[in-house]
Design an enzyme around this catalytic site. Sequence first.
Site, PDB file in Angstrom:
ATOM      1  N   HIS A 163       0.839  -1.206   0.000  1.00 57.13           N
ATOM      2  CA  HIS A 163       0.000   0.000   0.000  1.00 57.13           C
ATOM      3  C   HIS A 163       0.867   1.246   0.000  1.00 57.13           C
ATOM      4  O   HIS A 163       0.624   2.195  -0.752  1.00 57.13           O
ATOM      5  CB  HIS A 163      -0.927   0.013   1.216  1.00 57.13           C
ATOM      6  N   HIS A 209      -8.964  -2.212  -4.907  1.00 56.56           N
ATOM      7  CA  HIS A 209      -7.885  -2.488  -3.954  1.00 56.56           C
ATOM      8  C   HIS A 209      -6.828  -3.396  -4.582  1.00 56.56           C
ATOM      9  O   HIS A 209      -5.629  -3.211  -4.363  1.00 56.56           O
ATOM     10  CB  HIS A 209      -8.420  -3.139  -2.680  1.00 56.56           C
ATOM     11  N   ASP A 259      -2.730  -2.849  -4.918  1.00 56.71           N
ATOM     12  CA  ASP A 259      -1.696  -3.842  -4.638  1.00 56.71           C
ATOM     13  C   ASP A 259      -0.799  -4.051  -5.851  1.00 56.71           C
ATOM     14  O   ASP A 259       0.430  -4.149  -5.719  1.00 56.71           O
ATOM     15  CB  ASP A 259      -2.351  -5.182  -4.268  1.00 56.71           C
ATOM     16  N   HIS A 315      -0.395 -10.979  -5.269  1.00 55.99           N
ATOM     17  CA  HIS A 315       1.012 -10.622  -5.065  1.00 55.99           C
ATOM     18  C   HIS A 315       1.960 -11.639  -5.712  1.00 55.99           C
ATOM     19  O   HIS A 315       2.960 -11.256  -6.318  1.00 55.99           O
ATOM     20  CB  HIS A 315       1.310 -10.532  -3.564  1.00 55.99           C
TER      21      HIS A 315
END
Length: 285
Positions: free
Chosen positions: A77, A237, A241, A264
Amino acid sequence: MQYTLKNSITIEGIGLHSGCESVLTLQPAPENYGIRFIRSDIENATPIRALYSEVVDLRNCTCIGTSPENIVSTIEHLMSVLYILGIDNAKISVNNPEVPILDGSGKVFMEILEKAELIAQNAPRKVLKVKKEITFADDKGASVTLLPTNENKLHICFDIDFPSKIVGHQNFDKDIDKSTFAAEIAPCRTFCEKYQVDYLKSIGLIKGGSLENAVVLHGETLLNPEGFRVKNECVNHKVMDCIGDLYTSGYHILAKVVANKSGHYHNNEVLKKLFSDKDNYDIID
């Protein structure tokens, strides 16, 4: 040109998993230093470069480190905000293994750092232009692709699909600029299912997690009484990321990113593929 902070800035909050107070201090850094984290609670700790090659764990967040003890987690973030504000060089000290989760989004980081004075430095910004299509996909249907673009910008097209109708299919497909980031991406909180929360708590994790710093879904119900902050908060969101993870390339990337149900792990793997062959990209001075 490259930019750094004029003065140091301290941000405090709790760590998502430890529940301990986390004190983060961003300091000015010289040209070509990049973003590096230093554990202030470890004597003579080796600085950890915020690079894809320093990533040591990708379960639920991006974690970098140089040893099992010298790690910093949940950097994504903050990294996304550093990217969008054009902060190229910063020395970041943190007094425990976690960056403060704050409200689970990039909103507070952006509000604080947007007020900071930046200074131009005597070196050109590090910019990477993708030349060839690079894709990483897993065997569960998740993928992320970097595509060449004639535009001098980053564009992200991201799709997610959830069984719960409260999320369902969501899509983000826009150029990434400061105004879009501030309005549609930065406020978006991390999200999870209640059963995931229950499991993580059962194994001693997310001691700092609450409805104050996460969106929690329970079947067709949203447990947060205030509801979603923005339309398609969940996929937005994921975009945040993605931006933060791409900044672990060490460059401002010019490309079109097409992501589907990825996270991720996929972001890190596609960067490995990108840098595996110098013919995949050009460095622009």
